[in-house]
Design an enzyme around this catalytic site. Structure first.
Site, PDB file in Angstrom:
ATOM      1  N   GLY A  81      -9.273  15.101   1.062  1.00 25.06           N
ATOM      2  CA  GLY A  81      -8.037  15.732   0.578  1.00 25.06           C
ATOM      3  C   GLY A  81      -8.064  15.846  -0.934  1.00 25.06           C
ATOM      4  CB  ALA A  82     -10.970  15.888  -3.234  1.00 25.41           C
ATOM      5  N   GLY A 104      -5.124  13.562  -4.867  1.00 22.78           N
ATOM      6  CA  GLY A 104      -6.506  13.740  -5.332  1.00 22.78           C
ATOM      7  C   GLY A 104      -6.557  14.108  -6.802  1.00 22.78           C
ATOM      8  CG  HIS A 134       2.934   3.135   3.531  1.00 23.05           C
ATOM      9  ND1 HIS A 134       3.604   2.830   2.371  1.00 23.05           N
ATOM     10  CD2 HIS A 134       2.905   4.483   3.607  1.00 23.05           C
ATOM     11  CE1 HIS A 134       3.948   3.954   1.774  1.00 23.05           C
ATOM     12  NE2 HIS A 134       3.536   4.977   2.492  1.00 23.05           N
ATOM     13  CG  ASP A 173       4.821   0.265   0.340  1.00 21.33           C
ATOM     14  OD1 ASP A 173       5.617   1.198   0.186  1.00 21.33           O
ATOM     15  OD2 ASP A 173       3.851   0.332   1.119  1.00 21.33           O
ATOM     16  N   GLY A 230      -5.782  18.005  -3.099  1.00 21.08           N
ATOM     17  CA  GLY A 230      -4.338  17.793  -2.954  1.00 21.08           C
ATOM     18  C   GLY A 230      -3.738  17.111  -4.172  1.00 21.08           C
ATOM     19  N   GLY A 255      -3.696   8.489   3.500  1.00 18.00           N
ATOM     20  CA  GLY A 255      -3.007   9.526   4.290  1.00 18.00           C
ATOM     21  C   GLY A 255      -2.165   8.912   5.402  1.00 18.00           C
ATOM     22  NE  ARG A 287       8.352  12.208   9.114  1.00 14.74           N
ATOM     23  CZ  ARG A 287       8.769  10.964   9.313  1.00 14.74           C
ATOM     24  NH1 ARG A 287       8.040   9.944   8.927  1.00 14.74           N
ATOM     25  NH2 ARG A 287       9.918  10.736   9.869  1.00 14.74           N
ATOM     26  NE  ARG A 346       6.946   3.864  -4.001  1.00  9.76           N
ATOM     27  CZ  ARG A 346       6.752   4.627  -2.931  1.00  9.76           C
ATOM     28  NH1 ARG A 346       6.851   4.112  -1.708  1.00  9.76           N
ATOM     29  NH2 ARG A 346       6.475   5.915  -3.069  1.00  9.76           N
TER      30      ARG A 346
END
Ligand code: NAX
Length: 324
Positions: free
Chosen positions: A11-12, A17, A187, A159, A14, A130, A92, A162
């Site tokens: 997914g580089a 990425g 996650h 997480d 994206g 992902g 999603r 965060r």
């Protein structure tokens, strides 16, 4: 200078990425004396975009970046890799619930698991970013049965970061002084950020904040932070996710220096979590490996939260049983 290692990113082309590749190429993950060869995987329609990313990497003239491979073939991307970031997956959309997402992404990770087994180094370190990342890692691991399951992990470090960020803001201290929040489980919506062992400048966080703040503000804020970023930015977390993926792999590769870091890894039955589920535990990384901190005395509430996560992840596992 050490010999170059091969590092794959899927997914580089994206969003994640685009933030991740520059951190890898600059030496932030594997060290300032460790050259890398980046092997970037995309779906065929995104190859032109990927070529644009490659052009920018070339234009950045990173001394540690020894070569760049662009491909839509997983076996080429994973060939002789020491580290793999599985970022690419179908995002999603509004009409999808979590089970639709699991169904849409599952098949990607069977093929990639097979290709990792066939083409990567036997001691490869894989982190799945992902979503749904725990279950995607479970699928990849189960489709690479010739490899040690400990090669596979999923990312809950965002997480944890965060959570550290929230405590740092609340107490007005630099985030570097905050450590040891534990992320348990998935996650996903059930994930449990646990500040019971968290420290700020060596003192217990629980001695510095109200219990009500932890349950009423801290926990829900961490659990819903991804959605809040989407609302505020109009796009999902990308730079913070990339940065956390670097943290996850850097600590696994170079050690966490005694700090507890959260990694979703195949359970060996720790804390009552069924063997084989990819579950986030407190880990200490050392010598290119991790060990789970198994002796935390957890209370009933934490036990309940762990059980909630076991239930959610078992449900996801059952939904992809045909892919395992
Ligand atoms: P983007 O949609 O910007 O990029 C995804 C890229 O993956 C696209 O370029 C797409 O062409 C590619 N892709 C799709 N299928 C592929 C396949 N079979 N092989 C190779 N590449 C493929 O999403 P981005 O914002 O980069 O997010 C990537 C993933 O990270 C999403 O699943 C997202 O949900 C997940 N996240 C995980 C987080 C975590 O903490 N674990 C947080 C951030 C993020 O939400």
């Amino acid at each position: 200078m050490k010999p170059a290692i091969r590092v794959a990113v899927t997914g580089a082309a994206g969003n994640i990425g685009y933030a991740l590749l520059w951190r890898l190429a600059s030496g932030d993950c594997f060290g300032a004396d460790q050259p890398i060869i980046l092997q970037m995987l995309e779906i065929t329609p995104a190859l032109e975009r990927l070529n644009g990313v490659k052009m920018e990497l070339v234009d950045s003239a990173f001394p540690l970046l020894h070569d760049i491979v662009c491909t839509d073939d997983a076996n080429v991307a994973f060939k002789d890799c020491s580290a793999i970031f599985l970022v690419g997956s179908r995002p999603r959309t509004k009409d999808m619930d979590r089970s639709d997402l699991v169904a849409a992404n599952g098949p990607i990770f069977t093929g990639q698991g097979n290709a990792i087994e066939k083409s990567a180094k036997k001691d490869v370190k894989v982190v799945v970013v992902g979503n749904p990342c725990n279950t995607n890692a479970l699928i990849a691991m189960n489709n690479a049965k010739g490899l040690d399951p400990r090669c596979f992990s999923a990312m809950t470090r965002l997480d944890q970061n965060r959570a550290h960020g929230q405590i740092s803001e609340k107490l007005g201290v630099p985030v570097a002084k905050v450590s040891d929040v534990v992320i348990w489980g998935n996650h996903g919506d059930t994930m449990f950020p646990d500040a019971s062992w968290a420290k700020v400048d060596g003192a217990a966080v629980t001695s510095k904040v109200d219990a009500d703040w932890l349950t009423g503000a801290f926990e829900p804020t961490v659990a819903t932070r991804g959605k809040a970023v989407i609302v505020a930015r109009g796009a999902s977390s990308a730079a913070s996710a990339a940065s956390s993926a670097v943290d996850h792999m850097r600590d696994w590769w170079q050690g966490s220096h005694g700090r507890m870091v959260s990694m979703a890894i195949p359970s060996q039955g720790w804390y009552g979590v069924p063997k084989g589920l990819i579950f986030s535990f407190p880990c200490i990384c050392e010598g290119g490996d991790y060990r789970v901190v198994t002796d935390l005395e957890i209370d009933d509430r934490t036990r309940e939260q762990i059980a909630r996560n076991v239930a959610a992840l078992s449900e996801e596992r059952d939904a992809v049983a045909n892919l395992l």
